[in-house]
Motif scaffolding. Structure first.
Motif, PDB file in Angstrom:
ATOM      1  N   PRO A  93      -1.533  -2.063   7.075  1.00 13.22           N
ATOM      2  CA  PRO A  93      -0.923  -1.313   7.923  1.00 13.22           C
ATOM      3  C   PRO A  93      -0.352   0.120   7.763  1.00 13.22           C
ATOM      4  N   TRP A 125      -3.701   2.126   6.582  1.00 11.89           N
ATOM      5  CA  TRP A 125      -4.383   2.309   7.865  1.00 11.89           C
ATOM      6  C   TRP A 125      -3.631   3.437   8.502  1.00 11.89           C
ATOM      7  N   GLU A 149     -11.476  -2.980   9.478  1.00 13.03           N
ATOM      8  CA  GLU A 149     -10.634  -2.437   8.157  1.00 13.03           C
ATOM      9  C   GLU A 149     -11.198  -2.799   6.822  1.00 13.03           C
ATOM     10  N   GLU A 209      -2.573 -13.039   9.436  1.00 13.21           N
ATOM     11  CA  GLU A 209      -2.765 -11.586   9.843  1.00 13.21           C
ATOM     12  C   GLU A 209      -3.702 -11.486  10.962  1.00 13.21           C
ATOM     13  N   ARG A 269      -3.644  -5.777  13.114  1.00 10.57           N
ATOM     14  CA  ARG A 269      -3.319  -4.353  13.060  1.00 10.57           C
ATOM     15  C   ARG A 269      -4.129  -3.498  13.803  1.00 10.57           C
ATOM     16  N   SER A 270      -5.414  -3.556  13.785  1.00 13.03           N
ATOM     17  CA  SER A 270      -6.512  -2.630  14.261  1.00 13.03           C
ATOM     18  C   SER A 270      -6.863  -3.384  15.930  1.00 13.03           C
TER      19      SER A 270
END
Length: 998
Positions: free
Chosen positions: A104, A107, A197, A205, A459-460
């Motif tokens: 994270p 990123w 990613e 995750e 995350r993405s």
């Protein structure tokens, strides 16, 4: 009252307090925070000697943004645990921590680079890591202030950070224990992979969202008489067995000539990697022949398909075949199927350059069902867990067609460079290219789209794929060579035994969830292909294969040099020029070894915190075990899980004795919170509008084991409960202004009403202590709140106002003041773990010293002798009859017959002799707040007021006779007959005692 009658108001002992009705929490709470910091409350508590330790180990939040309401729930629960344990006599320590490494943050820095037009790969890795470090540091400061604003106590000036040099040293050291104990290995297997990613992801995750996938039904032609020479041999069938298999396949193929095995898949891009087709040994299969076709149909009359009987009609319908366009030819047994070999559907396609000119075997697989699909499963060992297991069992080859960005390798015929996903997470052109090639090859009978739950990166938010790639794993079923076998010899055995023999679960269902996860989980993928984190500090020998003994360098001297450098310089030193030579020293030829630059899964970082917090810190745990881990229920697959595996691999057992889990936060309607929906509730907004104590009270009033709802109306309800409780405390404070220690009354000398309150205190003390010990904050608060607002405000205070205000030096007044003092010390300490600010305000109102704080004291011991069940049973009868009387008088007040209960002197008819005797043994008119009362065993007349829930009691309203006392307002016959005008005998005596002139 006559004009010349004195005003006796100043002779009353009315409450005196500056404790305000309106709390003003948003403005006042920060001042108390500053005060606690100035007087060092947390450190002063540590100075208390002789206490058993209680350690709640903080699951580290991630340092990359403002707090959300889930953070607030979690931290407030932790704080209530720590404070309650401390106030029950423990040395309750709380070291807050932060998770600092990982994708994270990386990123976020990459996003900043892209905005500036910079290429991350052109920036020196140490410079990039330093930017990540600075980013984390900034958010730690922000979050620390936000957590403190919630009233959370802890060692805030010295938290633990996974990016501290010592932490990075210990994480590397813990990893090298896996290296040395034989559980670390490099393997090539499919893992959950994010093409966006460009890294592997752990299960924790991954989140699941609806996703629309392509669906295709693909034909795999059964190979007829001649098995091609390059058919892939299976380990289980080598040599003569393989020849026998081929002979059997030829024989069966002749009987099933031109038959085609039909598979169904939602991942067309995996077809180029197909190496087998699986069938279910217990499923009923048949051979189906197409007898006719409509226009625009990929099926052809005469086609013969192998299908599961339960799915055949559905599949043929997808191929646009009506029921009269096909027929079932015969059964096909599992024994027949296992002898078949099929051709890859892309065999012979123009431009394929022979890439897929091989056969694929049909193999039995227990994972195959006839619930959906065709009953046959296309198997690509490089892109699925079940596929991989089948591949391992039968020696199927792995493929390496998909690159880290989700594109096919450039030299793959037909599809080179095609992407499964674009960099923005949208679908690429790979699926379409594969489908078009299959159409060209005549290999499809149907296609479509399917909306289903699909894994995405948390995350993405982009979809994920299974991708085969060399990764580093911790083997959880391999014997750990460290001799710490009390709980088992393998990581899995140790974890499962710890779950049942070492850990207490709150709620109990948490045990089942983690147990099943660990019981069924695969080996732990430790490696990530990123830059910000602790590297896998190991070296591999060039040219050696992963299964060779000298592949991994296992040298304690090398390990020692690494940990020494990490302690002094942090993990960045692994990336410095000459690092390999430095760490290998003169013991090994650097040219013979490759340095691993993958970073560790961040769950290994947080899973290792027990070592550098519980074990290494002076304020950690004496035995390295936490008394409690407390996180959301999602951490069964996250921190609880990784901590368990990590510790079982290094110390041989779980790192915790207890695990508490809470649910998720939802909006007022029960919906998941989302910024896009605009239904989020920010802790900062709640504290600005209501104050942190209201947020804390919301937590305490909720069943945290389930999902918790929050919204404006819910918070308004919480605030109303708070106001009622505040009024109770204000009454106590106001009357205690008149309390003197030399007036204290022993419990044995008190009137029954006070002894009943003491009995309730003793009961509640047990409830509070047991509740706090079981982390039942809802149960504790509800018990205390009901006691405070019902037993006290609506009963005891209501009854004793008269004595407190109007008596002078009576036993009942001194006893009531004594009880109020006892109530003060218990209510403030019982509630201090929840309402940290308000109980401090209440405490300081009475004990305003510079270093005074309710959070420096313990819950006082409550004598067991106060328990009096017989007295409680008697007063339960008294209170039941009181309810009937007050309800009857409320009717008279509603009808405007009277204005106040003191205008009444009702007749109370009681059938039960024991109850009547109990009532005669107390001043029942005072209990009912009337000027007089008549008790009788006579039957209730028809007009008597009754309550169905209190049978045998009737109340007949009668007005009180006499005049109204101008001091206590009771209506009594003797008013006006005493020296002080307009008073009753009790008030006249009090005035005389006070030396008030007549």
């Amino acid at each position: 009252m006559c004009a010349d009658t004195p005003d006796y108001k100043d002779t009353l002992h009315l409450p005196q307090t500056e404790f305000p009705m309106r709390a003003g929490l948003p403005k006042r709470e920060p001042g108390w925070l500053e005060r606690w910091e100035e007087i060092g409350v947390y450190d002063r508590l540590r100075e208390k000697e002789g206490r058993a330790p209680f350690v709640l180990h903080d699951g580290p939040p991630y340092a990359n943004g403002h707090l959300h309401i889930g953070h607030a729930l979690n931290k407030v629960l932790k704080d209530m645990v720590v404070r309650s344990q401390q106030m029950m006599g423990k040395d309750a320590r709380y070291i807050p921590g932060w998770d600092c490494h990982g994708l994270p943050i990386e990123w976020k820095i990459e996003e900043q680079y892209r905005k500036k037009g910079l290429d991350k790969d052109r920036v020196p890795v140490i410079d990039f890591r330093q930017e990540c470090r600075r980013f984390a540091e900034g958010w730690i400061d922000v979050q620390r202030d936000e957590f403190k604003r919630l009233g959370v106590t802890g060692k805030w000036e010295k938290p633990y950070l996974t990016m501290d040099f010592h932490a990075e040293r210990v994480i590397a050291e813990e990893f090298m224990k896996f290296l040395m104990n034989g559980t670390l290995y490099q393997g090539s297997k499919p893992v959950m992979w994010s093409p966006v990613e460009k890294t592997a992801l752990a299960e924790a995750e991954v989140e699941y969202h609806d996703h629309e996938s392509h669906t295709i039904w693909v034909k795999f032609p059964v190979v007829a008489a001649n098995i091609m020479q390059n058919s892939q041999p299976m380990k289980a069938l080598e040599g003569p067995e393989w020849e026998e298999h081929k002979a059997g396949a030829r024989e069966q193929a002749a009987e099933l000539e031109d038959a085609q095995v039909v598979i169904w898949t939602t991942t067309p891009w995996t077809i180029p990697q197909n190496r087998a087709v699986c069938f279910g040994p217990g499923i009923s299969y048949g051979l189906y022949e197409v007898t006719g076709t409509p226009e625009e149909c990929w099926a052809t009359a005469g086609d013969r398909y192998l299908l599961a009987d339960a799915l055949a009609e559905e599949v043929l319908g997808k191929a646009r075949l009506d029921d009269d366009m096909w027929r079932r030819v015969r059964d096909v047994s599992a024994d027949e199927l296992k002898r078949l070999v099929a051709a890859h559907p892309l065999r012979g396609v123009e431009g394929a350059e022979g890439e897929w000119d091989f056969d694929v075997p049909l193999l039995p697989g227990d994972h195959v069902t006839d619930d959906a699909g065709t009953g046959f499963v296309h198997t690509a060992p490089s892109h699925g867990d079940d596929d991989y297991k089948i591949g391992r069992e039968y020696g199927l080859p792995m493929t390496y067609n998909v690159m880290e960005d989700g594109s096919y390798r450039e030299n793959l015929p037909l599809f080179g460079g095609k992407r499964i996903l674009k960099p923005n997470g949208k679908e690429g052109d790979a699926n379409k290219a594969v489908i078009d090639a299959l159409v060209q090859a005549g290999a499809l009978i149907a296609r479509g789209k399917l909306k289903h739950s699909y894994p995405h990166s948390w995350r993405s938010k982009a979809p994920l794929i299974y991708r085969n790639t060399p990764q580093w794993f911790a083997a959880i079923d391999r014997e750990v060579g460290d001799g710490k076998d009390q709980y088992g010899k393998t990581i899995r055995e140790r974890a499962l035994t710890s779950i049942d023999e070492l850990v207490t679960w709150t709620p109990r269902t948490g045990r089942n969830r983690l147990y099943s996860m660990i019981e069924n989980r695969p080996d732990w993928v430790l490696s990530r292909q990123r830059a910000w984190g602790v590297p896998l500090t190991c070296f591999v020998k060039k040219g050696a294969k992963p299964d060779e003994p000298d592949f991994l360098l296992r040298d304690p001297a090398v390990n020692a040099r690494i940990v020494e450098a990490f302690e002094a310089e942090g993990a960045d030193c692994w990336y410095a020029d000459g690092a390999k030579e430095r760490f290998l020293g003169g013991d090994h030829d650097a040219e013979q070894y490759e340095q691993v630059f993958d970073i560790l899964d961040v769950w290994f970082d947080s899973g290792s915190t027990h070592a550098f917090v519980l074990r290494d810190r002076e304020d950690g745990s004496e035995d390295g075990l936490a008394d409690l881990y407390l996180e959301g229920t999602d951490q069964h697959r996250g921190w609880f899980h990784s901590s368990m595996l990590q510790a079982c691999g290094t110390v041989g057992r779980a790192p915790y004795r207890g695990v508490l889990t809470h649910g998720f936060t939802l909006d007022a309607k029960g919906n998941k919170m989302s910024k896009s929906l605009g239904n989020t509730v920010a802790p900062e907004d709640v504290t600005k509008q209501y104050g942190a104590d209201i947020l804390r009270l919301w937590v305490a009033q909720s069943d945290y084991t389930a999902d918790l709802r929050i919204g404006d109306e819910i918070l308004k309800g919480v605030a109303d409960s708070y106001r009622r409780l505040r009024n109770t405390l204000r009454f106590i404070l106001g009357n205690l202004a008149h309390f003197r220690e030399d007036e204290r009354v022993e419990a044995s000398e008190m009137p029954e009403l006070e002894r009943w309150v003491l009995h309730r205190l003793a009961e509640l003390d047990r409830t509070v202590r047991e509740g706090y010990a079981a982390y039942d904050f809802q149960g504790v608060f509800q018990a205390v709140f009901t006691f405070a607002t019902v037993d006290l405000s609506s009963v005891y205070f209501d009854i004793r106002k008269d004595a407190l205000y109007c008596d002078e030096d009576s036993l009942r007044r001194r006893a009531a003041l004594t009880v109020l003092d006892l109530l003060f010390h218990r209510l403030t300490t019982w509630l201090a773990p929840v309402l940290v600010f308000t109980m401090e305000e209440v405490w300081l109102e009475r004990f305003p010293g510079e270093a005074s704080s309710v959070h420096l004291v313990d819950i006082p011991e409550t004598p067991a002798a106060w328990l009096d069940p017989a007295l409680a049973a008697k007063w339960e009868r008294v209170r039941k009859v009181r309810r009937v009387v007050t309800a009857a008088l409320e009717v008279q007040r509603r009808d405007k017959v009277i204005g106040a209960s003191l205008e009444a002197a009702p007749v109370v008819h009681v059938e039960e002799a024991e109850t009547l005797e109990a009532l005669k043994g107390v001043a029942f008119e005072d209990i009912c707040i009337t000027s007089g009362i008549t008790l009788t065993a006579d039957p209730s007349p028809q007009e008597a007021f009754r309550l169905p829930e209190v049978p045998g009691v009737g109340v007949v309203f009668e007005r009180a006779e006499g005049e109204k006392c101008q001091r206590c307002w009771k209506i009594l016959p003797d008013v006006g007959r005493h020296a002080h005008p307009g008073t009753c005998g009790r008030c006249a005596a009090a005035l005389t005692e006070m030396e008030v002139p007549a």
